[in-house]
Design a protein around this motif. Structure first.
Motif, PDB file in Angstrom:
ATOM      1  N   UNK A   1       0.832  -1.197   0.000  1.00 35.06           N
ATOM      2  CA  UNK A   1       0.000   0.000   0.000  1.00 35.06           C
ATOM      3  C   UNK A   1       0.869   1.250   0.000  1.00 35.06           C
ATOM      4  N   UNK A   2       1.961   1.225   0.755  1.00 33.60           N
ATOM      5  CA  UNK A   2       2.832   2.400   0.828  1.00 33.60           C
ATOM      6  C   UNK A   2       3.504   2.683  -0.508  1.00 33.60           C
ATOM      7  N   UNK A   3       3.961   1.649  -1.209  1.00 30.17           N
ATOM      8  CA  UNK A   3       4.605   1.903  -2.494  1.00 30.17           C
ATOM      9  C   UNK A   3       3.613   2.495  -3.484  1.00 30.17           C
ATOM     10  N   UNK A   4       2.364   2.045  -3.450  1.00 28.56           N
ATOM     11  CA  UNK A   4       1.371   2.569  -4.381  1.00 28.56           C
ATOM     12  C   UNK A   4       0.817   3.904  -3.913  1.00 28.56           C
ATOM     13  N   UNK A   5       1.108   4.303  -2.694  1.00 26.57           N
ATOM     14  CA  UNK A   5       0.794   5.648  -2.224  1.00 26.57           C
ATOM     15  C   UNK A   5       1.959   6.590  -2.467  1.00 26.57           C
ATOM     16  N   UNK A   6       2.993   6.093  -3.148  1.00 26.74           N
ATOM     17  CA  UNK A   6       4.213   6.821  -3.498  1.00 26.74           C
ATOM     18  C   UNK A   6       5.031   7.228  -2.282  1.00 26.74           C
ATOM     19  N   UNK A   7       5.016   6.362  -1.275  1.00 31.29           N
ATOM     20  CA  UNK A   7       5.909   6.512  -0.136  1.00 31.29           C
ATOM     21  C   UNK A   7       7.091   5.574  -0.366  1.00 31.29           C
ATOM     22  N   UNK A   8       8.171   5.841   0.302  1.00 30.00           N
ATOM     23  CA  UNK A   8       9.345   4.996   0.179  1.00 30.00           C
ATOM     24  C   UNK A   8       9.669   4.436   1.565  1.00 30.00           C
ATOM     25  N   UNK A   9       9.047   3.318   1.916  1.00 27.06           N
ATOM     26  CA  UNK A   9       9.215   2.793   3.270  1.00 27.06           C
ATOM     27  C   UNK A   9      10.555   2.087   3.468  1.00 27.06           C
ATOM     28  N   UNK A  10      10.938   2.009   4.712  1.00 25.33           N
ATOM     29  CA  UNK A  10      12.094   1.223   5.130  1.00 25.33           C
ATOM     30  C   UNK A  10      11.657   0.351   6.293  1.00 25.33           C
ATOM     31  N   UNK A  11      12.531  -0.516   6.736  1.00 18.19           N
ATOM     32  CA  UNK A  11      12.201  -1.412   7.836  1.00 18.19           C
ATOM     33  C   UNK A  11      13.046  -1.044   9.048  1.00 18.19           C
ATOM     34  N   UNK A  12      12.390  -0.938  10.194  1.00 13.31           N
ATOM     35  CA  UNK A  12      13.068  -0.678  11.461  1.00 13.31           C
ATOM     36  C   UNK A  12      12.741  -1.848  12.385  1.00 13.31           C
ATOM     37  N   UNK A  13      13.761  -2.502  12.880  1.00 16.79           N
ATOM     38  CA  UNK A  13      13.570  -3.635  13.778  1.00 16.79           C
ATOM     39  C   UNK A  13      13.597  -3.169  15.231  1.00 16.79           C
ATOM     40  N   UNK A  14      13.114  -4.013  16.120  1.00 19.33           N
ATOM     41  CA  UNK A  14      13.144  -3.713  17.558  1.00 19.33           C
ATOM     42  C   UNK A  14      14.548  -3.305  17.995  1.00 19.33           C
ATOM     43  N   UNK A  15      15.550  -4.029  17.512  1.00 16.99           N
ATOM     44  CA  UNK A  15      16.934  -3.753  17.893  1.00 16.99           C
ATOM     45  C   UNK A  15      17.352  -2.346  17.494  1.00 16.99           C
ATOM     46  N   UNK A  16      16.876  -1.885  16.316  1.00 21.80           N
ATOM     47  CA  UNK A  16      17.185  -0.530  15.867  1.00 21.80           C
ATOM     48  C   UNK A  16      16.574   0.500  16.812  1.00 21.80           C
ATOM     49  N   UNK A  17      15.322   0.263  17.171  1.00 18.95           N
ATOM     50  CA  UNK A  17      14.646   1.193  18.077  1.00 18.95           C
ATOM     51  C   UNK A  17      15.397   1.299  19.399  1.00 18.95           C
ATOM     52  N   UNK A  18      15.711   0.161  19.970  1.00 20.60           N
ATOM     53  CA  UNK A  18      16.332   0.147  21.288  1.00 20.60           C
ATOM     54  C   UNK A  18      17.755   0.700  21.277  1.00 20.60           C
ATOM     55  N   UNK A  19      18.442   0.594  20.132  1.00 15.66           N
ATOM     56  CA  UNK A  19      19.809   1.107  20.020  1.00 15.66           C
ATOM     57  C   UNK A  19      19.855   2.484  19.351  1.00 15.66           C
ATOM     58  N   UNK A  20      18.680   3.075  19.090  1.00 18.50           N
ATOM     59  CA  UNK A  20      18.589   4.386  18.423  1.00 18.50           C
ATOM     60  C   UNK A  20      19.289   4.400  17.064  1.00 18.50           C
ATOM     61  N   UNK A  21      19.191   3.307  16.324  1.00 19.55           N
ATOM     62  CA  UNK A  21      19.793   3.229  14.991  1.00 19.55           C
ATOM     63  C   UNK A  21      18.706   3.406  13.937  1.00 19.55           C
ATOM     64  N   UNK A  22      19.015   4.177  12.921  1.00 20.42           N
ATOM     65  CA  UNK A  22      18.128   4.385  11.765  1.00 20.42           C
ATOM     66  C   UNK A  22      16.804   5.047  12.151  1.00 20.42           C
ATOM     67  N   UNK A  23      16.771   5.808  13.220  1.00 17.69           N
ATOM     68  CA  UNK A  23      15.498   6.415  13.618  1.00 17.69           C
ATOM     69  C   UNK A  23      15.582   7.931  13.740  1.00 17.69           C
ATOM     70  N   UNK A  24      16.730   8.526  13.444  1.00 12.98           N
ATOM     71  CA  UNK A  24      16.884   9.961  13.641  1.00 12.98           C
ATOM     72  C   UNK A  24      15.973  10.784  12.723  1.00 12.98           C
ATOM     73  N   UNK A  25      15.674  10.276  11.544  1.00 13.51           N
ATOM     74  CA  UNK A  25      14.825  11.007  10.591  1.00 13.51           C
ATOM     75  C   UNK A  25      13.412  10.447  10.529  1.00 13.51           C
TER      76      UNK A  25
END
Length: 180
Positions: A1-25
């Motif tokens: 649904x996101x690709x057809x809404x012209x969004x460019x999604x990425x994947x954030x895992x629990x580990x990323x959240x807890x380590x503050x990785x890939x979440x600054x933007x």
């Protein structure tokens, strides 16, 4: 649904959240099917939400997590891929309207069968447009389950920033730009 809404999604895992990785933007976080969650991840999601990150869940999202928006999930019907794609495209349109003020898309297409992707480097942004208009073919599609054969397509791509050049990688030719 996101690709057809012209969004460019990425994947954030629990580990990323807890380590503050890939979440600054991070502006919007989708948590579909989040039926189970650990206390540390719940705390991190609530922290992100308090900092302005929009959380979008579905009917399966654990009640302990307050979401900003709740959408209805779509189950793929492998016996009717055309209907499933239409439902996902409809959801993509709804999400584009819902999230426009939170996460404006850098590029959009007038046709949902054109999937827009943007990549950047130091001095340039590259926008790629992929034709996703398909029909059933003779190889895998002969059973009516997979749309494998590409069809001709057209549309208008709109960018939020000025473009300097456009090129058709398949036809090996420049594409004219129309500045608005």
């Amino acid at each position: 649904a996101l690709q057809w809404g012209h969004f460019q999604p990425g994947i954030v895992y629990d580990e990323h959240l807890l380590a503050n990785r890939h979440i600054s933007k991070l502006k919007v976080l989708f948590v579909p099917g989040l039926e189970v969650i650990t206390e540390p991840v719940l705390a991190k999601l609530n922290e992100l939400r308090s900092k302005g990150v929009i959380i979008v869940g579905d009917e399966f999202t654990v009640p302990a997590l307050m979401v900003d928006y709740r959408i209805k999930s779509i189950t793929r019907n492998t016996l009717d891929p055309v209907k499933t794609k239409k439902e996902l495209q409809n959801l993509g349109r709804e999400l584009a309207v819902l999230l426009e003020k939170h996460a404006p898309r850098p590029a959009t297409a007038s046709n949902q069968d054109l999937v827009v992707r943007q990549r950047g480097c130091d001095r340039a942004d590259y926008v790629f447009v992929v034709n996703d208009k398909r029909t059933f073919g003779n190889y895998v599609g002969q059973w009516g389950l997979v749309q494998e054969k590409g069809l001709p397509n057209a549309g208008v791509i709109t960018l939020r920033h000025p473009a300097q050049a456009a090129y058709d990688l398949v036809a090996h030719r420049e594409i004219g730009l129309k500045k608005v």
